[in-house]
Design an enzyme around this catalytic site. Structure first.
Site, PDB file in Angstrom:
ATOM      1  N   ARG A  14     -10.189 -11.603   1.552  1.00 25.58           N
ATOM      2  CA  ARG A  14     -11.011 -12.668   0.966  1.00 25.58           C
ATOM      3  C   ARG A  14     -10.290 -14.015   1.009  1.00 25.58           C
ATOM      4  O   ARG A  14     -10.916 -15.059   1.131  1.00 25.58           O
ATOM      5  CB  ARG A  14     -11.414 -12.276  -0.472  1.00 25.58           C
ATOM      6  CG  ARG A  14     -10.261 -12.180  -1.420  1.00 25.58           C
ATOM      7  CD  ARG A  14     -10.600 -11.385  -2.679  1.00 25.58           C
ATOM      8  NE  ARG A  14     -10.655  -9.941  -2.426  1.00 25.58           N
ATOM      9  CZ  ARG A  14     -10.880  -9.033  -3.361  1.00 25.58           C
ATOM     10  NH1 ARG A  14     -11.098  -9.402  -4.614  1.00 25.58           N
ATOM     11  NH2 ARG A  14     -10.901  -7.750  -3.061  1.00 25.58           N
TER      12      ARG A  14
ATOM     13  N   LYS B 163       0.842  -1.199   0.000  1.00 29.68           N
ATOM     14  CA  LYS B 163       0.000   0.000   0.000  1.00 29.68           C
ATOM     15  C   LYS B 163       0.877   1.248   0.000  1.00 29.68           C
ATOM     16  O   LYS B 163       2.048   1.191   0.375  1.00 29.68           O
ATOM     17  CB  LYS B 163      -0.883   0.019   1.252  1.00 29.68           C
ATOM     18  CG  LYS B 163      -2.012  -0.993   1.242  1.00 29.68           C
ATOM     19  CD  LYS B 163      -2.903  -0.815   2.458  1.00 29.68           C
ATOM     20  CE  LYS B 163      -4.032  -1.832   2.498  1.00 29.68           C
ATOM     21  NZ  LYS B 163      -5.035  -1.665   1.430  1.00 29.68           N
TER      22      LYS B 163
END
Ligand code: BES
Ligand code: ZN
Ligand code: ZN
Length: 497
Positions: free
Chosen positions: A352, A278
């Protein structure tokens, strides 16, 4: 070893009283709720009479309006023994609901908690419903606590004692449990990521379980490997801190038949993005990435504390997503616990991947329904903004039930579609599926489509709380940081199963 700030329960400092004479009440501060326009016929009008029409006069002069969440302090008002009267606005009478009362009470507490006070007394209106009463109490408890866990001098100090006048005992008690639940979720989110990591989160879960008499199992990396949780282990590999799976069981029906509901939480205790790193701005608040896990831990503990007659399992997948030399890589193919193979296109879509295994664990317990909460996608925040949680489902009636519970609690949610057309987006050239969609469009939905692969036929609703779980800035009713979003909704859902 440094000591992390510990969580404190306050339910036992919340009381009701049988003394109803507002004018002679001994308290450091008295809080009264006022609807927009006039003092009405409720408790505000009693205060108005006791103070010789002070409130009506202020309304007439335009000094006081009853505007939503507006707090007005009056000191040493003639006619009352309380030295501080705080009037909090509710907005239009016809729009007052449980959510408004939660936030109004919270605003009042937040204002009053700026100084230490031994007794703060709230005046409930007799015409509030039981739910409204509970939510007002919960709000008052959440407002008195801030995010300054690590500040030497706290900006907010919890009251020594909170009293509710004309509050029904059971509702005040339940409200205080709800307040502790919301605050527990906020506390965990607000802890620094160096204090809250998979193992320490699991210790918090153990503490909550022993307080409420829940059974708890914590799967360490060895057990995770035995159980085939390769997806969770893959995400955790980049960190020296090993992953954990927390499983909490509560049997309120006094039998051990299949769980009525599984509450599954994403517990990424820090999300650096992994090798798909990030940006600094994007990483700054990523201690919040375990908010789904905190939500489920808090909801489950509160459900157990309330002794609700349901069987429940809470499952929280805890990992730290880092870039260590063993980190999982782009192009890796992981065989998830279910046997589905997953090609990794982006290590920042880790939530996920973790949930793939956790969902499979609860699916194999044969639970009747599964709800998961996760700070899953920035795309959901793009779609719905910061305040609204996204809902995704394979079973409309379960989703409608979640929507109704959220509505009853005044927590905004919005359902997004799961059309089969999206399925092709997660197809992989080399494995069964890949962990991101084809482009960035519809990213919240493709993430949900990925999760759907792991729940089988079990009725399931996914709640993406990437927006509402964490507030970068304070609001009138709550300090910044963890918000405890959806905790009340999930408890409300469990109460109406
Ligand atoms: N934890 C983030 C999602 C997130 C974003 C939570 C902002 C809270 C606030 C998640 O793991 C993530 O990084 N998702 C990626 C997915 C993408 C790589 C497909 C995202 O949303 O950008
Ligand atoms: Zn991520
Ligand atoms: Zn994440």
């Amino acid at each position: 070893m440094k000591k992390e700030p510990s969580f404190q329960y306050y339910a036992s400092s919340v009381h009701t009283t049988t003394q109803h004479d507002l004018s002679s009440f001994q308290t450091d501060a008295l809080v009264v709720f006022l609807s927009e326009g006039d003092v009405g016929r409720g408790k505000a009008s009693e205060i108005d009479q006791a103070t010789n029409g002070l409130l009506s006069k202020l309304i007439e002069q335009g000094e006081l309006s009853g505007e939503r969440y507006q707090c007005t302090s009056l000191f040493e008002p003639a006619g009352l023994t309380a030295s501080h009267l705080l009037i909090v606005g509710l907005g239009k009478r016809e729009h007052v609901d449980a959510g408004v009362l939660f936030r109004a009470a919270s605003s009042a507490s937040r204002q009053l908690a700026t100084s230490p006070r031994s007794i703060v007394t709230f005046v409930a209106d007799a015409h509030w419903t039981d739910t409204q009463m509970e939510q007002a109490v919960a709000g008052a408890m959440s407002g008195m606590i801030g995010q300054d866990l690590y500040r030497s001098k706290k900006k907010q100090v919890p009251f020594g004692k909170m009293i509710w006048i004309s509050g029904k005992k059971d509702e005040v008690h339940n409200g205080s449990l709800l307040g502790d639940g919301v605050n527990l979720a906020r506390h965990l989110v607000n802890l620094a990521p160096d204090d809250l990591y998979p193992e320490s989160f699991a210790e918090h879960a153990r503490a909550a379980a022993s307080k409420t008499g829940m059974e708890i199992e914590v799967w360490d990396e060895k057990k995770l490997a035995q159980e085939g949780c390769r997806a969770m282990l893959a995400v955790g590999r980049g960190s020296y801190r090993p992953p954990r799976l927390v499983l909490m069981h509560y049997n309120g029906r006094n039998d051990s038949s299949q769980p009525d509901i599984a509450l599954v939480g994403k517990g990424v205790t820090f999300d650096s993005g992994g090798l798909s790193l990030k940006t600094p701005d994007g990483m700054l608040h990523m201690k919040c990435d375990m908010a789904g896990g905190a939500t489920m831990l808090s909801a489950a503990s509160t459900i157990a504390a309330m002794k609700l007659p349901i069987n429940l399992v809470a499952a929280i997948g805890l990992v730290e997503n880092m870039t260590g030399s063993a980190a999982y890589k782009l192009g890796d193919v992981i065989t998830a616990r279910s046997g589905t193979t997953v090609e990794i296109h982006n290590t920042d879509a880790e939530g996920r991947v973790v949930l793939a295994d956790v969902l499979d664990v609860v699916r194999s317990m044969n639970t009747k329904r599964i709800i998961d909460a996760a700070t899953l996608t920035g795309a959901c925040v793009v779609a719905l903004g910061l305040d609204v949680a996204g809902l995704f489902t394979n079973n409309q009636s379960l989703c409608d039930h979640v929507i109704k519970s959220a509505h009853d609690m005044g927590e905004p949610v919005w359902q997004l579609p799961m059309f089969p057309e999206y399925d092709s987006q997660i197809k992989s050239e080399v494995a069964d599926i890949k962990n991101v969609g084809d482009g960035r469009w519809g990213g919240a939905i493709t993430a949900a489509k990925f999760l759907e692969q792991f729940v089988g036929d079990t009725p399931w609703t996914h709640i993406d709380i990437a927006g509402p779980a964490f507030a970068e800035r304070p609001r009138p009713w709550i300090d910044g940081g963890g918000t405890g979003a959806l905790v009340r909704t999930l408890i409300s859902l469990a109460r109406s199963l």
